[in-house]
Design a protein around this motif. Sequence first.
Motif, PDB file in Angstrom:
ATOM      1  N   MET A   1       1.036  -1.186   0.004  1.00  0.00           N
ATOM      2  CA  MET A   1       0.213  -0.098   0.120  1.00  0.00           C
ATOM      3  C   MET A   1       0.940   1.153   0.010  1.00  0.00           C
ATOM      4  N   THR A   2       0.634   2.394  -0.925  1.00  0.00           N
ATOM      5  CA  THR A   2       1.341   3.528  -0.900  1.00  0.00           C
ATOM      6  C   THR A   2       0.862   4.309   0.123  1.00  0.00           C
ATOM      7  N   SER A   3       2.139   4.801   0.818  1.00  0.00           N
ATOM      8  CA  SER A   3       1.835   5.733   1.709  1.00  0.00           C
ATOM      9  C   SER A   3       1.550   7.316   1.441  1.00  0.00           C
ATOM     10  N   PRO A   4       0.846   8.175   1.845  1.00  0.00           N
ATOM     11  CA  PRO A   4       0.693   9.369   1.571  1.00  0.00           C
ATOM     12  C   PRO A   4       1.802  10.187   1.451  1.00  0.00           C
ATOM     13  N   ALA A   5       1.896  11.428   0.667  1.00  0.00           N
ATOM     14  CA  ALA A   5       3.051  12.160   0.703  1.00  0.00           C
ATOM     15  C   ALA A   5       3.305  12.780   2.179  1.00  0.00           C
ATOM     16  N   MET A   6       4.569  12.902   2.618  1.00  0.00           N
ATOM     17  CA  MET A   6       4.999  13.461   3.850  1.00  0.00           C
ATOM     18  C   MET A   6       4.638  14.840   3.986  1.00  0.00           C
ATOM     19  N   SER A 105      21.083   4.652  -0.313  1.00  0.00           N
ATOM     20  CA  SER A 105      20.980   3.693   0.630  1.00  0.00           C
ATOM     21  C   SER A 105      21.787   2.414   0.115  1.00  0.00           C
ATOM     22  N   ALA A 106      22.410   1.853   0.819  1.00  0.00           N
ATOM     23  CA  ALA A 106      22.958   0.306   0.645  1.00  0.00           C
ATOM     24  C   ALA A 106      22.543  -0.489   1.797  1.00  0.00           C
ATOM     25  N   SER A 107      21.661  -1.031   1.585  1.00  0.00           N
ATOM     26  CA  SER A 107      21.264  -1.652   2.859  1.00  0.00           C
ATOM     27  C   SER A 107      20.515  -3.135   2.507  1.00  0.00           C
ATOM     28  N   SER A 108      20.856  -3.469   1.366  1.00  0.00           N
ATOM     29  CA  SER A 108      20.718  -4.898   0.759  1.00  0.00           C
ATOM     30  C   SER A 108      19.228  -5.164   0.808  1.00  0.00           C
ATOM     31  N   ALA A 109      18.656  -3.915   0.240  1.00  0.00           N
ATOM     32  CA  ALA A 109      17.142  -4.002  -0.048  1.00  0.00           C
ATOM     33  C   ALA A 109      16.540  -5.049  -1.043  1.00  0.00           C
ATOM     34  N   PHE A 110      15.524  -6.017  -0.636  1.00  0.00           N
ATOM     35  CA  PHE A 110      14.924  -6.570  -1.628  1.00  0.00           C
ATOM     36  C   PHE A 110      14.072  -5.841  -2.380  1.00  0.00           C
ATOM     37  N   MET A 111      13.901  -6.058  -3.628  1.00  0.00           N
ATOM     38  CA  MET A 111      12.784  -5.252  -4.428  1.00  0.00           C
ATOM     39  C   MET A 111      11.488  -5.901  -4.553  1.00  0.00           C
ATOM     40  N   THR A 112      10.841  -5.730  -3.124  1.00  0.00           N
ATOM     41  CA  THR A 112       9.652  -6.519  -3.016  1.00  0.00           C
ATOM     42  C   THR A 112       8.587  -5.502  -3.721  1.00  0.00           C
ATOM     43  N   CYS A 113       7.279  -5.968  -4.002  1.00  0.00           N
ATOM     44  CA  CYS A 113       6.199  -5.196  -4.659  1.00  0.00           C
ATOM     45  C   CYS A 113       5.903  -3.998  -3.677  1.00  0.00           C
ATOM     46  N   GLU A 114       5.846  -4.274  -2.366  1.00  0.00           N
ATOM     47  CA  GLU A 114       5.540  -3.341  -1.391  1.00  0.00           C
ATOM     48  C   GLU A 114       6.241  -2.170  -1.334  1.00  0.00           C
ATOM     49  N   ARG A 115       7.625  -2.319  -1.376  1.00  0.00           N
ATOM     50  CA  ARG A 115       8.685  -1.364  -1.590  1.00  0.00           C
ATOM     51  C   ARG A 115       8.655  -0.645  -2.835  1.00  0.00           C
ATOM     52  N   GLU A 284      14.311  -3.088 -12.957  1.00  0.00           N
ATOM     53  CA  GLU A 284      12.848  -3.820 -12.636  1.00  0.00           C
ATOM     54  C   GLU A 284      11.889  -2.894 -12.422  1.00  0.00           C
ATOM     55  N   THR A 285      10.433  -3.354 -12.782  1.00  0.00           N
ATOM     56  CA  THR A 285       9.468  -2.435 -12.858  1.00  0.00           C
ATOM     57  C   THR A 285       8.327  -3.053 -12.080  1.00  0.00           C
ATOM     58  N   LEU A 286       7.237  -2.458 -11.889  1.00  0.00           N
ATOM     59  CA  LEU A 286       5.890  -3.147 -11.229  1.00  0.00           C
ATOM     60  C   LEU A 286       5.664  -4.567 -12.080  1.00  0.00           C
ATOM     61  N   VAL A 287       5.784  -4.184 -13.543  1.00  0.00           N
ATOM     62  CA  VAL A 287       5.070  -5.083 -14.347  1.00  0.00           C
ATOM     63  C   VAL A 287       6.079  -6.351 -14.434  1.00  0.00           C
ATOM     64  N   SER A 288       7.402  -6.072 -14.562  1.00  0.00           N
ATOM     65  CA  SER A 288       8.374  -7.305 -14.514  1.00  0.00           C
ATOM     66  C   SER A 288       8.511  -7.961 -13.238  1.00  0.00           C
ATOM     67  N   ASP A 290       5.629  -8.409 -11.705  1.00  0.00           N
ATOM     68  CA  ASP A 290       4.450  -9.071 -11.494  1.00  0.00           C
ATOM     69  C   ASP A 290       3.801  -8.440 -10.038  1.00  0.00           C
ATOM     70  N   CYS A 291       3.967  -7.257 -10.041  1.00  0.00           N
ATOM     71  CA  CYS A 291       3.324  -6.327  -8.857  1.00  0.00           C
ATOM     72  C   CYS A 291       1.936  -5.687  -9.165  1.00  0.00           C
ATOM     73  N   THR A 292       1.532  -5.939 -10.453  1.00  0.00           N
ATOM     74  CA  THR A 292       0.393  -5.268 -10.904  1.00  0.00           C
ATOM     75  C   THR A 292      -0.930  -5.872 -10.088  1.00  0.00           C
TER      76      THR A 292
END
Length: 292
Positions: A1-6, A105-115, A284-288, A290-292
């Motif tokens: 879920m996308t957070s609102p703008a800060m 940011s170098a945090s070994s961050a997984f490219m999850t759909c949520e992120r 990577e994209t939301l389509v690639s 499969d995050c749509t």
Amino acid sequence: MTSPAMPNRVRRFLSLALAAAFVAGGISATSGVSPAAAQQKEVLLVGTSLTLAPFSFINEKGENVGYELDILKEIGVRKNYNVQFVRVPFAQNWPALNAGVFRVSASSAFMTCERMKNPTGVGEFTVATYNAGQAIATLAKNAGAIKSPADFAGKKIGVESIGTTADRVADELAKTIRFEKVVFPDNPTLFLALEQGRVDAVMQGEFSAIWQTRGNNNIVISGRLTDTYVPVGFLFKQGDPLRLEFNKVLDEMKADGTMAKIYKQWFNTEPPADSPAGKVVPPETLVSRDCT
């Protein structure tokens, strides 16, 4: 879920708070570059925990080292940056990035759909620098016999800690494959049990397994659960044009073999043929994903 703008007032408050933490030592900058050399280059601040071996950690000499840090140091050489690492807990990494405490940011961050669906709250990813997922490790003599979950049938399979990814994957596999799951409290205990023959194989994150067994020729990675793998990359604040420049340099490092060389230095093996650690891949994209 996308957070609102800060809201701007919250953003300003967070920026000041994080800057204060930076000065107070809660977030600290470290660099091995001399002041004279630093004056000749543009400083590039990188946020990282320095607690995640083998990707980002402090070695016994007090040096900032790791797979991700070596990639960034090489980018610094190629683009004439004075790369400095800002030590920040993982939980503060993305708020600090988006508040402008550091630029990468170098945090070994997984490219999850949520992120990926939340670029304003998390950031935008570079091209992938490696894939991370679950792997199977076993004794070298058994490598040919235990290469996939189908080979778990009738065997004892070790995992580390209840609730880990490996534990959850094992429970899912157990719905269709009959094997005994054996849980251990930590990685050293897990792999000691494997070496002693108390389990037939273990399932663990590939890089944790490689790091834990480095220099031990008795244990090998015999298989990978490809459907568990997720690309990993660096993060920039949304809209930062430097991200595209990073993508270009990362692709150059892959094409000329530098990335594969860094990978081998840390993991004592060539990157898999399909790994973005040694292969130019599109962003990577939301389509690639499969995050749509």
